[in-house]
Design an enzyme around this catalytic site. Sequence first.
Site, PDB file in Angstrom:
ATOM      1  N   HIS A 275       3.735  -3.077  -7.368  1.00 51.90           N
ATOM      2  CA  HIS A 275       3.199  -3.309  -5.941  1.00 51.90           C
ATOM      3  C   HIS A 275       4.299  -3.059  -4.933  1.00 51.90           C
ATOM      4  O   HIS A 275       5.358  -3.020  -4.847  1.00 51.90           O
ATOM      5  CB  HIS A 275       2.658  -4.493  -5.380  1.00 51.90           C
ATOM      6  CG  HIS A 275       1.550  -4.616  -4.201  1.00 51.90           C
ATOM      7  ND1 HIS A 275       2.028  -4.648  -3.026  1.00 51.90           N
ATOM      8  CD2 HIS A 275       0.406  -4.351  -4.284  1.00 51.90           C
ATOM      9  CE1 HIS A 275       1.197  -4.266  -1.982  1.00 51.90           C
ATOM     10  NE2 HIS A 275      -0.176  -4.280  -2.927  1.00 51.90           N
ATOM     11  N   ASP A 326      -5.438  -5.866  -9.066  1.00 52.39           N
ATOM     12  CA  ASP A 326      -6.343  -5.000  -9.881  1.00 52.39           C
ATOM     13  C   ASP A 326      -6.363  -5.409 -11.439  1.00 52.39           C
ATOM     14  O   ASP A 326      -7.059  -5.396 -12.062  1.00 52.39           O
ATOM     15  CB  ASP A 326      -5.931  -3.581  -9.944  1.00 52.39           C
ATOM     16  CG  ASP A 326      -6.373  -2.980  -8.529  1.00 52.39           C
ATOM     17  OD1 ASP A 326      -5.298  -2.438  -7.789  1.00 52.39           O
ATOM     18  OD2 ASP A 326      -7.570  -3.030  -8.380  1.00 52.39           O
TER      19      ASP A 326
HETATM   20  C1  SDX Z   1      -3.349  -1.653  -4.847  1.00 52.87           C
HETATM   21  O1  SDX Z   1      -0.730  -1.338  -1.082  1.00 52.87           O
HETATM   22  C2  SDX Z   1      -1.581  -2.267  -1.080  1.00 52.87           C
HETATM   23  O2  SDX Z   1      -1.667  -3.440  -0.634  1.00 52.87           O
HETATM   24  C3  SDX Z   1      -2.749  -2.011  -2.262  1.00 52.87           C
HETATM   25  C4  SDX Z   1      -3.475  -3.055  -2.525  1.00 52.87           C
HETATM   26  C5  SDX Z   1      -4.509  -3.428  -1.609  1.00 52.87           C
HETATM   27  O3  SDX Z   1      -4.962  -4.575  -1.813  1.00 52.87           O
HETATM   28  O4  SDX Z   1      -4.978  -2.487  -0.979  1.00 52.87           O
HETATM   29  O5  SDX Z   1      -2.773  -4.198  -2.974  1.00 52.87           O
HETATM   30  C6  SDX Z   1      -4.345  -2.621  -3.954  1.00 52.87           C
HETATM   31  O6  SDX Z   1      -3.662  -0.520  -4.842  1.00 52.87           O
HETATM   32  C7  SDX Z   1      -2.856  -2.330  -5.797  1.00 52.87           C
HETATM   33  C8  SDX Z   1      -1.859  -1.343  -6.546  1.00 52.87           C
HETATM   34  C9  SDX Z   1      -2.729  -0.993  -7.679  1.00 52.87           C
HETATM   35  N1  SDX Z   1      -2.121   0.201  -8.697  1.00 52.87           N
HETATM   36  C10 SDX Z   1      -1.647   0.031  -9.773  1.00 52.87           C
HETATM   37  O7  SDX Z   1      -1.628  -1.098 -10.354  1.00 52.87           O
HETATM   38  C11 SDX Z   1      -1.017   1.342 -10.481  1.00 52.87           C
HETATM   39  C12 SDX Z   1       0.167   0.901 -11.259  1.00 52.87           C
HETATM   40  N2  SDX Z   1       1.250   0.556 -10.344  1.00 52.87           N
HETATM   41  C13 SDX Z   1       2.374   1.610  -9.954  1.00 52.87           C
HETATM   42  O8  SDX Z   1       1.719   2.834  -9.901  1.00 52.87           O
HETATM   43  C14 SDX Z   1       3.114   1.005  -8.791  1.00 52.87           C
HETATM   44  O9  SDX Z   1       3.577  -0.083  -9.131  1.00 52.87           O
HETATM   45  C15 SDX Z   1       2.463   1.092  -7.237  1.00 52.87           C
HETATM   46  C16 SDX Z   1       1.950   2.806  -6.967  1.00 52.87           C
HETATM   47  C17 SDX Z   1       1.537   0.290  -7.137  1.00 52.87           C
HETATM   48  C18 SDX Z   1       3.578   0.947  -6.311  1.00 52.87           C
HETATM   49  O10 SDX Z   1       4.494   2.030  -6.591  1.00 52.87           O
HETATM   50  P1  SDX Z   1       5.886   2.070  -5.623  1.00 52.87           P
HETATM   51  O11 SDX Z   1       6.109   1.077  -4.783  1.00 52.87           O
HETATM   52  O12 SDX Z   1       6.039   3.626  -5.206  1.00 52.87           O
HETATM   53  O13 SDX Z   1       6.970   1.804  -6.773  1.00 52.87           O
HETATM   54  P2  SDX Z   1       7.568   3.117  -7.881  1.00 52.87           P
HETATM   55  O14 SDX Z   1       6.542   3.694  -8.366  1.00 52.87           O
HETATM   56  O15 SDX Z   1       8.456   3.652  -7.235  1.00 52.87           O
HETATM   57  O16 SDX Z   1       7.962   2.057  -9.083  1.00 52.87           O
HETATM   58  C19 SDX Z   1       9.309   1.417  -8.867  1.00 52.87           C
HETATM   59  C20 SDX Z   1       9.878   1.144 -10.234  1.00 52.87           C
HETATM   60  C21 SDX Z   1       9.819   2.492 -11.013  1.00 52.87           C
HETATM   61  O17 SDX Z   1      10.986   2.348 -12.195  1.00 52.87           O
HETATM   62  P3  SDX Z   1      12.163   3.339 -12.055  1.00 52.87           P
HETATM   63  O18 SDX Z   1      11.349   4.774 -12.323  1.00 52.87           O
HETATM   64  O19 SDX Z   1      12.637   3.054 -10.891  1.00 52.87           O
HETATM   65  O20 SDX Z   1      13.084   2.777 -13.267  1.00 52.87           O
HETATM   66  O21 SDX Z   1       9.007   0.182 -10.895  1.00 52.87           O
HETATM   67  C22 SDX Z   1       8.403   0.905 -12.185  1.00 52.87           C
HETATM   68  C23 SDX Z   1       8.634   2.445 -11.691  1.00 52.87           C
HETATM   69  O22 SDX Z   1       8.488   3.321 -13.195  1.00 52.87           O
HETATM   70  N3  SDX Z   1       6.880   0.606 -12.123  1.00 52.87           N
HETATM   71  C24 SDX Z   1       6.112   0.444 -13.125  1.00 52.87           C
HETATM   72  C25 SDX Z   1       5.001   0.030 -12.602  1.00 52.87           C
HETATM   73  N4  SDX Z   1       5.000   0.116 -11.377  1.00 52.87           N
HETATM   74  C26 SDX Z   1       6.155   0.281 -10.795  1.00 52.87           C
HETATM   75  N5  SDX Z   1       6.488   0.741 -14.520  1.00 52.87           N
HETATM   76  C27 SDX Z   1       5.602   0.612 -15.300  1.00 52.87           C
HETATM   77  N6  SDX Z   1       4.243   0.216 -14.882  1.00 52.87           N
HETATM   78  C28 SDX Z   1       3.989   0.003 -13.516  1.00 52.87           C
HETATM   79  N7  SDX Z   1       2.739  -0.362 -13.200  1.00 52.87           N
END
Ligand code: SDX
Length: 389
Positions: A275, A326
């Site tokens: 998140h 989710d």
């Molecule tokens: C919702 O914003 C809100 O409030 C949203 C929400 C709402 O109520 O409206 O809460 C609802 O959208 C929840 C999120 C649902 N999405 C997912 O579950 C998709 C999977 N999650 C990721 O794509 C990610 O965690 C995000 C998009 C939710 C957040 O991404 P950020 O803040 O841009 O973080 P990032 O992608 O830069 O990740 C930081 C690090 C990375 O590692 P490095 O490349 O630095 O080594 O964390 C890793 C990412 O690879 N990482 C994950 C991961 N989420 C972050 N690695 C594996 N699986 C994941 N799910």
Amino acid sequence: MSTDLHTGFDEQQYPHINKGLDGIVAFSTTKSFIDGAIGELIYAGYSIDTLAENATFEEVCFLLWNDRLPNSEELAALQAELIKERNLPEVVLNYLTSTDKEAEPMAVLQSAVSMLADFDPTKGKFDSELFMSQAISITAKIPSIIASFDRYRHGKEVIAPLDSGSTAFNFLYMLNGEEPGTQAEKTMDLCLILHAEHGMNASTFTARTVCATMSDIYSSATAAIGALKGPLHGGANTAVMKTLLELEKEGKDADAVAFTKKKLANKEKIMGFGHRVYKTFDPRGRHLQKMAKALSEETGHEELYRWSMDMLNTMKSEKNIDPNVDFFSATVYYSIGIQPDLYTCIFTMSRISGWTGHFMEQAANNRLIRPRALYVGEKNLPWVSVDER
Ligand code: SDX
């Protein structure tokens, strides 16, 4: 120091770009507060735990639209209004029962919500006196849109909305063709409460951006639906179910730990985890986790919960990443018989209350939302005719 001659834009003033607007505070709001470090969520003064334990979705709608809870007369009036507004314009119903049965439910929902504007005689007026009734109308109609299309695409008779009952009760009735039990209604009502509002998430930011141009509430909701649909946002719940069903193909003894580690090794994102704001367990997830455990056992799908916990523990130990809203909602919806490609539509059915609450807040103290971009392209190139290029 380079200065763009066209705009007087001094790059040194803006040396850093906050990719994804990470950490940028662009608004003040009374709709919700999130403390991502400790996992706290408050809707207009009330903690999500207080609301989950005591409120109904209709009370949460009133809270997000008025920044206070309703008294009994106000709640009864809102419920009556929501019931009255459940019926769809005939043209919209005709669209829902003649479009491609293979169409993506979120795309159909987005089109149908956009069509609602055609039947609002006040359309085009950016008038705060109108926003509340429009918010009620759209909130009331979204469950009817989802259920009507789903019945049609499965070759079933479309069911007219009830003229009684809660939003949750009526939705399940219209979807399944029978009155839901108390537990199913309570589960749906709680899911609607938990998904209603969440600060400046991507779809709410979209809703406010459209409002800020003084467009209309239907366009704002339609744009927000488009944003929510993405798998990095609301679309994640459907993606979580796809992941669990992938595991199911390997049989009830599937190894969710190895499965998760393999995806991580392939640099894949595990849907339902991580998140932008929460750096701990999403407080909404706690309630969904409890429901997922109970429902998966009740329906004989306890392996879904076991795999979920294995994935959760693996993500924590491998990446120190927690589940978001989710992750467990997928198992909850699956356990009450909802088809996975409807999960984000249910998210929409709830979040429309937050989007419209933010629309009204934006309109009340509006300024066009227009950030800057750091230009990194060429400048003042000489013209070359097409035959010389
Ligand atoms: C919702 O914003 C809100 O409030 C949203 C929400 C709402 O109520 O409206 O809460 C609802 O959208 C929840 C999120 C649902 N999405 C997912 O579950 C998709 C999977 N999650 C990721 O794509 C990610 O965690 C995000 C998009 C939710 C957040 O991404 P950020 O803040 O841009 O973080 P990032 O992608 O830069 O990740 C930081 C690090 C990375 O590692 P490095 O490349 O630095 O080594 O964390 C890793 C990412 O690879 N990482 C994950 C991961 N989420 C972050 N690695 C594996 N699986 C994941 N799910």
